[in-house]
Design an enzyme around this catalytic site. Structure first.
Site, PDB file in Angstrom:
ATOM      1  N   LYS A 210     -11.013  -1.092 -16.006  1.00 16.50           N
ATOM      2  CA  LYS A 210     -10.021  -0.776 -17.064  1.00 16.50           C
ATOM      3  C   LYS A 210      -9.556  -2.189 -17.502  1.00 16.50           C
ATOM      4  O   LYS A 210      -9.688  -2.515 -18.496  1.00 16.50           O
ATOM      5  CB  LYS A 210      -8.243  -0.912 -16.600  1.00 16.50           C
ATOM      6  CG  LYS A 210      -7.461  -0.624 -17.233  1.00 16.50           C
ATOM      7  CD  LYS A 210      -5.976  -0.303 -17.360  1.00 16.50           C
ATOM      8  CE  LYS A 210      -5.438   1.241 -16.682  1.00 16.50           C
ATOM      9  NZ  LYS A 210      -4.047   1.329 -16.352  1.00 16.50           N
ATOM     10  N   GLU A 216     -14.733  -7.174  -7.613  1.00 14.86           N
ATOM     11  CA  GLU A 216     -15.347  -6.710  -7.067  1.00 14.86           C
ATOM     12  C   GLU A 216     -16.199  -6.213  -7.988  1.00 14.86           C
ATOM     13  O   GLU A 216     -18.225  -6.117  -7.891  1.00 14.86           O
ATOM     14  CB  GLU A 216     -15.534  -5.672  -5.423  1.00 14.86           C
ATOM     15  CG  GLU A 216     -14.067  -6.218  -4.852  1.00 14.86           C
ATOM     16  CD  GLU A 216     -12.503  -6.280  -4.968  1.00 14.86           C
ATOM     17  OE1 GLU A 216     -12.299  -6.935  -4.469  1.00 14.86           O
ATOM     18  OE2 GLU A 216     -12.374  -6.287  -5.970  1.00 14.86           O
ATOM     19  N   GLY A 270      -4.904   3.443 -11.320  1.00 17.48           N
ATOM     20  CA  GLY A 270      -6.669   3.402 -10.765  1.00 17.48           C
ATOM     21  C   GLY A 270      -6.624   4.685  -9.886  1.00 17.48           C
ATOM     22  O   GLY A 270      -7.441   5.537 -10.312  1.00 17.48           O
ATOM     23  N   ARG A 271      -5.641   4.943  -9.014  1.00 17.45           N
ATOM     24  CA  ARG A 271      -5.760   6.414  -7.956  1.00 17.45           C
ATOM     25  C   ARG A 271      -5.537   7.591  -8.588  1.00 17.45           C
ATOM     26  O   ARG A 271      -5.948   9.119  -7.929  1.00 17.45           O
ATOM     27  CB  ARG A 271      -5.151   5.660  -6.865  1.00 17.45           C
ATOM     28  CG  ARG A 271      -3.988   5.191  -7.137  1.00 17.45           C
ATOM     29  CD  ARG A 271      -3.097   4.906  -5.510  1.00 17.45           C
ATOM     30  NE  ARG A 271      -1.821   4.589  -6.071  1.00 17.45           N
ATOM     31  CZ  ARG A 271      -1.197   3.382  -5.905  1.00 17.45           C
ATOM     32  NH1 ARG A 271      -2.018   2.371  -6.607  1.00 17.45           N
ATOM     33  NH2 ARG A 271      -0.097   3.135  -6.551  1.00 17.45           N
ATOM     34  N   GLU A 356      -2.112   3.705  -0.489  1.00 16.29           N
ATOM     35  CA  GLU A 356      -1.113   2.520  -1.708  1.00 16.29           C
ATOM     36  C   GLU A 356      -0.156   2.934  -2.662  1.00 16.29           C
ATOM     37  O   GLU A 356       0.713   2.073  -2.770  1.00 16.29           O
ATOM     38  CB  GLU A 356      -2.936   2.988  -2.336  1.00 16.29           C
ATOM     39  CG  GLU A 356      -2.803   1.143  -3.600  1.00 16.29           C
ATOM     40  CD  GLU A 356      -4.578   1.200  -3.963  1.00 16.29           C
ATOM     41  OE1 GLU A 356      -5.129   0.464  -3.792  1.00 16.29           O
ATOM     42  OE2 GLU A 356      -4.340   1.544  -5.218  1.00 16.29           O
ATOM     43  N   HIS A 387     -15.585  16.979  17.291  1.00 12.42           N
ATOM     44  CA  HIS A 387     -16.665  16.377  18.840  1.00 12.42           C
ATOM     45  C   HIS A 387     -15.882  15.054  18.038  1.00 12.42           C
ATOM     46  O   HIS A 387     -16.759  13.958  18.995  1.00 12.42           O
ATOM     47  CB  HIS A 387     -18.055  16.852  17.890  1.00 12.42           C
ATOM     48  CG  HIS A 387     -18.045  18.027  18.245  1.00 12.42           C
ATOM     49  ND1 HIS A 387     -18.797  18.745  19.713  1.00 12.42           N
ATOM     50  CD2 HIS A 387     -18.021  19.238  17.523  1.00 12.42           C
ATOM     51  CE1 HIS A 387     -18.961  20.123  19.947  1.00 12.42           C
ATOM     52  NE2 HIS A 387     -18.535  20.148  18.543  1.00 12.42           N
ATOM     53  N   LYS A 512      -6.660 -11.666  -2.599  1.00 12.38           N
ATOM     54  CA  LYS A 512      -7.950 -11.487  -2.989  1.00 12.38           C
ATOM     55  C   LYS A 512      -7.858 -12.877  -3.907  1.00 12.38           C
ATOM     56  O   LYS A 512      -8.691 -13.922  -3.860  1.00 12.38           O
ATOM     57  CB  LYS A 512      -8.168 -10.497  -4.815  1.00 12.38           C
ATOM     58  CG  LYS A 512      -8.369  -9.052  -4.753  1.00 12.38           C
ATOM     59  CD  LYS A 512      -8.047  -8.287  -5.492  1.00 12.38           C
ATOM     60  CE  LYS A 512      -8.534  -6.632  -5.295  1.00 12.38           C
ATOM     61  NZ  LYS A 512      -8.201  -6.334  -7.196  1.00 12.38           N
TER      62      LYS A 512
END
Length: 549
Positions: A210, A216, A270-271, A356, A387, A512
């Site tokens: 954005k 990253e 964002g999410r 978050e 399993h 960060k």
């Protein structure tokens, strides 16, 4: 503008009554509840457009739900829902509205934010996405050398990666466009391995950030740019890089012209951004019609959430039952098990969405909370999970509520899929029922004495482990949209009850900041600043290994 203030929910009478109710019912076994009420499934299940929620296998009674609905009223849940739907700035720490639901509204709807109807803007962006994806899919948008785009690489992280990646994998049977790849990890191996075998002349990159400053994503974007320019001239960037961003200047400096820019709004977290231009990679894979069907499914769940009474409201029921376990039972984890290979990334998506949003220790206005909030979300696809960690669920010492997500139909081998469904149903029954010592001993025919004393306890299952089952008629764009919107609203409801702002994420930023300080200190000869002895030692070890290589 109306402001929602949070009163001390844990000082309310209903909070105390819920604690008392938990103490008085905690030893009741779900076996007893089912034996006492043959119609329990019919009373504790809901259906909506091909989605069934079975919440009968929970440690709840009518009284439990009565108290939880009262808790929702004390928290003014309806008022908070109306404020979100109406575009009020409920993200108080960032002074923003929260309107991912607006991204799913039909074109003839209207929603004013600061006096501006946002629906036409949303649909104008959708139309641009549709035109661009249609050109790429049809071969009208080609690479600089005239080749058709065969591969798309989405560069993003967090919500710019997890949601689109999940949806793209879930809707694999609908793929009829270019191959889509997702790169999020700053580990250079992720991008390098993705680019192996790709042809720069037929590859399109989408930079999802954005602000166009996400460290990253920008590291991967610049690495992808270097890879591309080693194989093509710089003017070719405009045919191979597009951005989902609001920062026109930064994208332009990177080499992405304004015509290649798809924007979205500060009221999209964002999410929660899959439904926006962040979903461009998905539209390229499955086409406009299927993307719009995903939006339609989410809108159907939105309508249900905002309009259904709490007693028949899927997100509200799931959320309040989750509060019951997390806050009043002290169950600090929640497992997600999708019994569908296409949904294998669902636990990771819900993990970010939930943790978050509600992984916070202070309320909306900075007040310290002295009760437990968001749970640890984890899980794995079934039957692989059986399993891996089901031993702990069946015979461990912890209470672990869980969700089972199971499509009733498959596009593949029906007989084999029937075995998958049987496993899911069996696990929910086993977790609920358990196996008593008497039942275990009855199975151990021919065993006696010390061997029986040793084996019987090991073959005993306490049961009483709660679960929800979300049964989809089939996994389609529509039902996927419903499912993802269901979890979004569940998370919002829990944050509303706990008094949280579920739409900021300040805790993401601190690490960060420290990383920006440490990164240059890893270079030989650079002075190392003040850190604890552990961090100093780790920096030293990094330098040693590089000095020896």
């Amino acid at each position: 503008m109306a402001t929602i203030r949070f009163n001390d929910i844990n000082a309310s009478q209903v909070w105390a009554r819920l604690h008392q109710h938990q103490r008085s019912t905690r030893h009741v076994h779900m076996r007893e509840l089912f034996d006492a009420d043959p119609g329990r499934f019919e009373r504790f299940s809901l259906r909506l457009d091909g989605l069934l929620l079975d919440y009968s296998k929970n440690r709840i009674t009518d009284r439990t739900l009565e108290l939880l609905f009262e808790l929702a009223e004390v928290a003014d849940l309806k008022g908070q829902m109306d404020a979100m739907r109406g575009g009020e700035r409920i993200n108080v720490s960032e002074n923003r509205a929260v309107l991912h639901t607006a991204l799913r509204l039909p074109a003839d709807a209207s929603l004013l934010v600061d006096g501006v109807d946002v629906v036409p803007e949303v649909h104008a962006t959708l139309a641009r996405m549709a035109a661009f994806s249609g050109d790429v899919r049809a071969g009208d948008w080609r690479g600089h050398a005239g080749q058709k785009i065969t591969d798309v690489v989405n560069l993003g992280i967090g919500g710019s990666d997890l949601g689109p990646l999940l949806a793209c994998e879930a809707l694999a049977p609908w793929h009829d466009g270019p191959r889509v790849h997702y790169v999020s990890n700053v580990d250079p191996a992720h991008l390098a391995r993705t680019l192996e075998g790709l042809d720069a002349a037929s590859t399109l990159f989408i930079v999802c950030s954005k602000s166009f400053t996400t460290p990253e994503t920008l590291l991967n974007a610049h690495a992808a740019r270097r890879w591309f320019l080693a194989r093509a001239p710089e003017p070719a960037l405009a045919r191979h890089f597009v951005a989902v961003s609001t920062n026109t200047c930064a994208a332009g400096a990177f080499g992405i012209p304004p015509d290649n820019l798809f924007g979205f709004w500060d009221w999209v977290g964002g999410r929660y951004s899959l439904w926006s231009a962040v979903g461009l990679s998905l539209m390229l894979a499955v086409g406009e019609a299927n993307f719009r069907e995903l939006l339609a499914g989410a809108h159907a769940m939105d309508t249900h959430f905002f309009e259904a009474p709490f007693t028949r409201n899927m997100p509200v029921l799931m959320a309040l039952i989750g509060v019951w376990y997390n806050t009043f039972y002290g169950a600090h984890t929640h497992a997600i098990m999708p019994y569908d290979h296409g949904l294998r990334r669902l636990p990771a998506h819900i993990q970010q969405l939930d943790m978050e949003s509600n992984g916070k220790r202070v309320g909306r206005y900075g007040e310290r909370l002295d009760f437990d909030t968001g749970p640890v979300i984890w899980g794995e696809e079934g039957v692989n999970s059986q399993h891996a960690f089901f031993q702990l669920l069946h015979q461990g010492t912890r209470l672990v509520p869980s969700d089972f997500i199971v499509p009733m139909q498959s596009r593949y081998d029906d007989a084999q899929h029937r075995v998958l469904v049987a496993n899911a149903f069996a696990q929910t029954e086993a977790l609920m029922r358990g196996k008593t010592v008497a039942e275990a001993m009855a199975e151990l025919t021919g065993v006696s004495g010390e061997a029986l004393d040793m084996l019987a306890p090991q073959k005993t299952f306490p049961g009483n482990q709660p679960s929800n089952t979300l049964a989809l008629s089939a996994l389609t764009p529509h039902t996927l949209g419903m499912l993802l919107a269901l979890y979004e609203h569940k998370v919002f409801v829990q944050g509303a009850v706990w008094g949280l702002n579920s739409f900021d994420q300040w805790g993401v930023e601190y690490g960060k900041q420290l990383a920006r300080a440490i990164a240059p200190e890893l270079e030989q000869g650079v002075d190392v600043g003040e850190h604890d002895s552990s961090t100093h030692g780790l920096i030293g070890f990094y330098r040693e290994t590089h000095a020896q290589s």
